[in-house]
Design a protein around this motif. Structure first.
Motif, PDB file in Angstrom:
ATOM      1  N   THR A  83       0.792  -1.231   0.000  1.00 45.68           N
ATOM      2  CA  THR A  83       0.000   0.000   0.000  1.00 45.68           C
ATOM      3  C   THR A  83       0.826   1.284   0.000  1.00 45.68           C
ATOM      4  N   GLY A  84       2.031   1.232   0.572  1.00 44.84           N
ATOM      5  CA  GLY A  84       2.816   2.466   0.676  1.00 44.84           C
ATOM      6  C   GLY A  84       4.228   2.267   0.176  1.00 44.84           C
ATOM      7  N   CYS A  85       5.020   3.337   0.225  1.00 45.12           N
ATOM      8  CA  CYS A  85       6.386   3.242  -0.310  1.00 45.12           C
ATOM      9  C   CYS A  85       7.459   3.293   0.771  1.00 45.12           C
ATOM     10  N   HIS A  86       7.056   3.467   1.989  1.00 42.80           N
ATOM     11  CA  HIS A  86       7.990   3.358   3.122  1.00 42.80           C
ATOM     12  C   HIS A  86       9.158   4.325   3.049  1.00 42.80           C
ATOM     13  N   GLY A  87       8.920   5.519   2.558  1.00 49.32           N
ATOM     14  CA  GLY A  87      10.007   6.487   2.607  1.00 49.32           C
ATOM     15  C   GLY A  87       9.880   7.554   1.538  1.00 49.32           C
ATOM     16  N   VAL A  88      10.849   8.453   1.566  1.00 48.84           N
ATOM     17  CA  VAL A  88      10.880   9.505   0.545  1.00 48.84           C
ATOM     18  C   VAL A  88      11.623   8.964  -0.676  1.00 48.84           C
ATOM     19  N   ARG A  89      11.426   9.615  -1.800  1.00 52.72           N
ATOM     20  CA  ARG A  89      12.005   9.112  -3.049  1.00 52.72           C
ATOM     21  C   ARG A  89      13.525   8.996  -2.979  1.00 52.72           C
ATOM     22  N   ALA A  90      14.186   9.978  -2.315  1.00 60.47           N
ATOM     23  CA  ALA A  90      15.659   9.986  -2.310  1.00 60.47           C
ATOM     24  C   ALA A  90      16.234   8.851  -1.479  1.00 60.47           C
ATOM     25  N   ALA A 282       6.920   9.171  -0.911  1.00 62.66           N
ATOM     26  CA  ALA A 282       6.764   8.933  -2.349  1.00 62.66           C
ATOM     27  C   ALA A 282       5.318   8.581  -2.685  1.00 62.66           C
ATOM     28  N   LEU A 283       4.962   8.865  -3.938  1.00 65.74           N
ATOM     29  CA  LEU A 283       3.629   8.543  -4.460  1.00 65.74           C
ATOM     30  C   LEU A 283       3.334   7.049  -4.241  1.00 65.74           C
ATOM     31  N   ALA A 284       2.121   6.743  -3.740  1.00 66.19           N
ATOM     32  CA  ALA A 284       1.766   5.349  -3.422  1.00 66.19           C
ATOM     33  C   ALA A 284       1.748   4.489  -4.691  1.00 66.19           C
ATOM     34  N   PRO A 285       2.124   3.204  -4.582  1.00 66.75           N
ATOM     35  CA  PRO A 285       2.210   2.335  -5.767  1.00 66.75           C
ATOM     36  C   PRO A 285       0.925   2.297  -6.601  1.00 66.75           C
ATOM     37  N   ALA A 286      -0.227   2.147  -5.955  1.00 66.54           N
ATOM     38  CA  ALA A 286      -1.477   2.043  -6.723  1.00 66.54           C
ATOM     39  C   ALA A 286      -1.735   3.336  -7.501  1.00 66.54           C
ATOM     40  N   SER A 287      -1.406   4.479  -6.892  1.00 68.34           N
ATOM     41  CA  SER A 287      -1.602   5.763  -7.587  1.00 68.34           C
ATOM     42  C   SER A 287      -0.667   5.875  -8.782  1.00 68.34           C
ATOM     43  N   ALA A 288       0.582   5.456  -8.590  1.00 74.24           N
ATOM     44  CA  ALA A 288       1.554   5.533  -9.696  1.00 74.24           C
ATOM     45  C   ALA A 288       1.093   4.641 -10.849  1.00 74.24           C
ATOM     46  N   ALA A 289       0.634   3.425 -10.522  1.00 75.10           N
ATOM     47  CA  ALA A 289       0.219   2.487 -11.570  1.00 75.10           C
ATOM     48  C   ALA A 289      -1.018   2.988 -12.301  1.00 75.10           C
ATOM     49  N   ALA A 290      -1.982   3.538 -11.554  1.00 73.92           N
ATOM     50  CA  ALA A 290      -3.200   4.059 -12.192  1.00 73.92           C
ATOM     51  C   ALA A 290      -2.847   5.227 -13.110  1.00 73.92           C
ATOM     52  N   GLY A 291      -1.952   6.093 -12.655  1.00 71.55           N
ATOM     53  CA  GLY A 291      -1.533   7.232 -13.480  1.00 71.55           C
ATOM     54  C   GLY A 291      -0.855   6.773 -14.758  1.00 71.55           C
ATOM     55  N   LEU A 292       0.018   5.799 -14.624  1.00 76.18           N
ATOM     56  CA  LEU A 292       0.756   5.281 -15.777  1.00 76.18           C
ATOM     57  C   LEU A 292      -0.205   4.672 -16.807  1.00 76.18           C
ATOM     58  N   GLU A 293      -1.130   3.848 -16.342  1.00 77.48           N
ATOM     59  CA  GLU A 293      -2.069   3.197 -17.268  1.00 77.48           C
ATOM     60  C   GLU A 293      -2.947   4.242 -17.967  1.00 77.48           C
ATOM     61  N   ALA A 294      -3.409   5.222 -17.218  1.00 78.12           N
ATOM     62  CA  ALA A 294      -4.284   6.233 -17.829  1.00 78.12           C
ATOM     63  C   ALA A 294      -3.523   7.064 -18.865  1.00 78.12           C
ATOM     64  N   LEU A 295      -2.246   7.353 -18.599  1.00 81.02           N
ATOM     65  CA  LEU A 295      -1.446   8.100 -19.594  1.00 81.02           C
ATOM     66  C   LEU A 295      -1.312   7.287 -20.885  1.00 81.02           C
ATOM     67  N   ARG A 296      -1.187   5.977 -20.739  1.00 77.43           N
ATOM     68  CA  ARG A 296      -1.089   5.120 -21.932  1.00 77.43           C
ATOM     69  C   ARG A 296      -2.409   5.114 -22.692  1.00 77.43           C
ATOM     70  N   ILE A 297      -3.515   5.068 -21.953  1.00 76.93           N
ATOM     71  CA  ILE A 297      -4.830   5.072 -22.612  1.00 76.93           C
ATOM     72  C   ILE A 297      -5.042   6.409 -23.346  1.00 76.93           C
ATOM     73  N   LEU A 298      -4.637   7.496 -22.717  1.00 78.85           N
ATOM     74  CA  LEU A 298      -4.766   8.808 -23.373  1.00 78.85           C
ATOM     75  C   LEU A 298      -4.103   8.791 -24.754  1.00 78.85           C
ATOM     76  N   GLN A 299      -2.928   8.170 -24.827  1.00 79.37           N
ATOM     77  CA  GLN A 299      -2.216   8.159 -26.115  1.00 79.37           C
ATOM     78  C   GLN A 299      -2.885   7.232 -27.130  1.00 79.37           C
ATOM     79  N   ARG A 300      -3.534   6.171 -26.651  1.00 74.06           N
ATOM     80  CA  ARG A 300      -4.162   5.215 -27.580  1.00 74.06           C
ATOM     81  C   ARG A 300      -5.569   5.627 -27.986  1.00 74.06           C
ATOM     82  N   GLU A 301      -6.228   6.467 -27.175  1.00 73.24           N
ATOM     83  CA  GLU A 301      -7.650   6.747 -27.421  1.00 73.24           C
ATOM     84  C   GLU A 301      -7.932   8.250 -27.526  1.00 73.24           C
ATOM     85  N   PRO A 302      -7.365   8.880 -28.566  1.00 72.59           N
ATOM     86  CA  PRO A 302      -7.566  10.336 -28.691  1.00 72.59           C
ATOM     87  C   PRO A 302      -9.029  10.712 -28.927  1.00 72.59           C
ATOM     88  N   GLU A 303      -9.861   9.716 -29.281  1.00 72.21           N
ATOM     89  CA  GLU A 303     -11.276  10.030 -29.504  1.00 72.21           C
ATOM     90  C   GLU A 303     -11.944  10.526 -28.218  1.00 72.21           C
TER      91      GLU A 303
END
Ligand SMILES: Cc1ncc(COP(=O)(O)O)c(C=O)c1O
Length: 405
Positions: A83-90, A282-303
């Motif tokens: 659920t979490g990242c257990h620390g700061v990014r650095a 750091a950004l939580a894993p589920a949030s990072a994954a959801a963001g990544l997938e949605a960015l990919r969908i944006l590029q595939r589905e310009p409609e």
């Protein structure tokens, strides 16, 4: 609470807040803030305390909030990383997903590099603070988002505000500034309360004439403007580059998090200089994954982007024909400008009676007598939803003394 002793000095502030809420929301039907909504996964409808309404004030522009692919990506990340990242990014907080997400953001933003923060607010505060300080000057549009304003205040730089979407005024501000340090101009690509677009070509010319950097906040532009939803540069045919691009993963991209994209050296610096990045988890894993997938969908589905642009145009035309004031909006954000705070609440309440949620935005978020409903069109709104909304907004206007006749 005991209104004596150390609490006594605080009491006037608490009383002012109580009075303000009571003035606008004196009965349950007028409640518009902090209402818990259960939004459908596959439609633009929401349950508001037992009433099923058409939601017209959400931010999920691409309509991906309930998308099975996005939810699956978040589930997979949860099962791999927890659920979490257990620390700061650095330190211990970086996971491979963060780096994948940053590469995808850089690709979508068409920049060498990007970094992600745990919110758009943190992205603005961290980026501004990492770029400027005492001895530098930031020039901001009067309607820039609060996170830009707060970033400027915290940075210790001199802040100079120019009139909204007025490059000539910015020109005069820059001309009269004697700063020898960094000159940074920051604008929203799309203004969140007005739905108008920054005049990028003119701003670029003014910045170049005065040796200033130009940064844009794409929070309401990514996924919304430009032929394929890539934001303000694409809107102006990719003919006018900005220096620094920033945005959020909480609007068109239905997750959490913020981002900044630019030159590789700039991002390398910000990774060590942006305090909300360095000193917040750091950004939580589920949030990072959801963001990544949605960015990919944006590029595939310009409609999806085409749908938002077409339906917002149709809704705006319908409402202006009916005599409602939509200001300078030319995007998916459509303000319905009413006037006083109280009349705006009356109108929002009437819209709710018609089965449509249009949420009021009142002072101090907007200037006096320019209170409004902030309506937004998303890719999940069907043509029929837009027609229903238009009819409800018109019908509600006829019942409001401030608007009728
Ligand atoms: C223009 C703008 N920038 C930044 C933000 C902050 O983004 P976040 O909600 O991800 O913190 C917002 C949010 O409303 C916004 O409208």
């Amino acid at each position: 609470m005991d209104p004596t002793g150390p609490w006594a000095a605080l009491e006037p502030k608490l009383a002012a807040t109580r009075k303000r809420v009571q003035e606008l929301e004196w009965e349950p039907q007028r409640r518009n803030s902090f209402v818990p909504y259960t939004v459908d996964r596959d439609s633009a409808h929401a349950d508001a305390g037992g009433q099923r309404c058409l939601m017209m004030s959400g931010y999920s522009y691409l309509g991906l909030g309930g998308d099975e692919r996005v939810i699956d990506a978040a589930r997979r990340a949860l099962s791999v990383y927890g659920t979490g990242c257990h620390g700061v990014r650095a330190l211990a907080g970086t996971i491979p997903l963060h780096e994948e997400l940053e590469e995808e953001v850089a690709r979508v933003a068409n920049r060498e590099a990007a970094m992600v923060f745990s919110s758009g607010y943190a992205a603005n505060v961290g980026t501004v603070g990492g770029l400027v300080g005492p001895g530098d000057t930031v020039f901001i549009d009067k309607y820039d988002h609060a996170s830009i304003v707060d970033g400027c205040r915290l940075s210790g730089a001199t802040v100079s505000r120019f009139r909204h979407n007025d490059p000539a005024h910015l020109d005069r501000r820059l001309a009269s500034s004697s700063t020898r340090g960094v000159r940074l101009v920051i604008v929203d690509s799309v203004y969140s309360m007005d739905g108008d677009i920054a005049p990028l070509p003119e701003l670029r010319r003014v910045c170049d004439a005065h040796n200033a950097l130009l940064m844009v906040d794409e929070a309401h532009a990514l996924g919304v403007i430009g032929a394929t939803g890539r934001g303000i540069e694409e809107h102006f045919d990719n003919a006018v580059p900005v220096d620094i691009k920033l945005g959020t993963l909480s609007k068109a991209i239905p997750s959490m998090g913020g981002w900044v994209a630019g030159h590789r050296d700039l991002i390398a610096h910000l990774r060590y200089a942006a305090r909300p990045f360095l000193f917040s988890a750091a950004l939580a894993p589920a949030s990072a994954a959801a963001g990544l997938e949605a960015l990919r969908i944006l590029q595939r589905e310009p409609e999806r982007v085409t749908h938002i642009q077409r339906e917002s145009e149709r809704l705006r035309a319908n409402l202006t024909t009916a005599g409602l004031r939509t200001g300078a909006s030319s995007t998916a954000v459509i303000p319905l400008i009413i006037g006083s705070d109280e009349a705006t609440y009356d109108y929002a309440t009437a819209c709710r009676r018609e089965g449509v949620i249009g949420l009021p935005v009142v002072t101090p978020a907007v200037p006096n007598n320019l209170a409004r409903l902030r309506v937004a069109v998303t890719a999940i709104h069907t043509k029929a939803d837009i027609d229903t909304a238009a009819e409800a907004f018109r019908a509600a206007a006829n019942t409001c003394p401030a608007l009728a006749g």
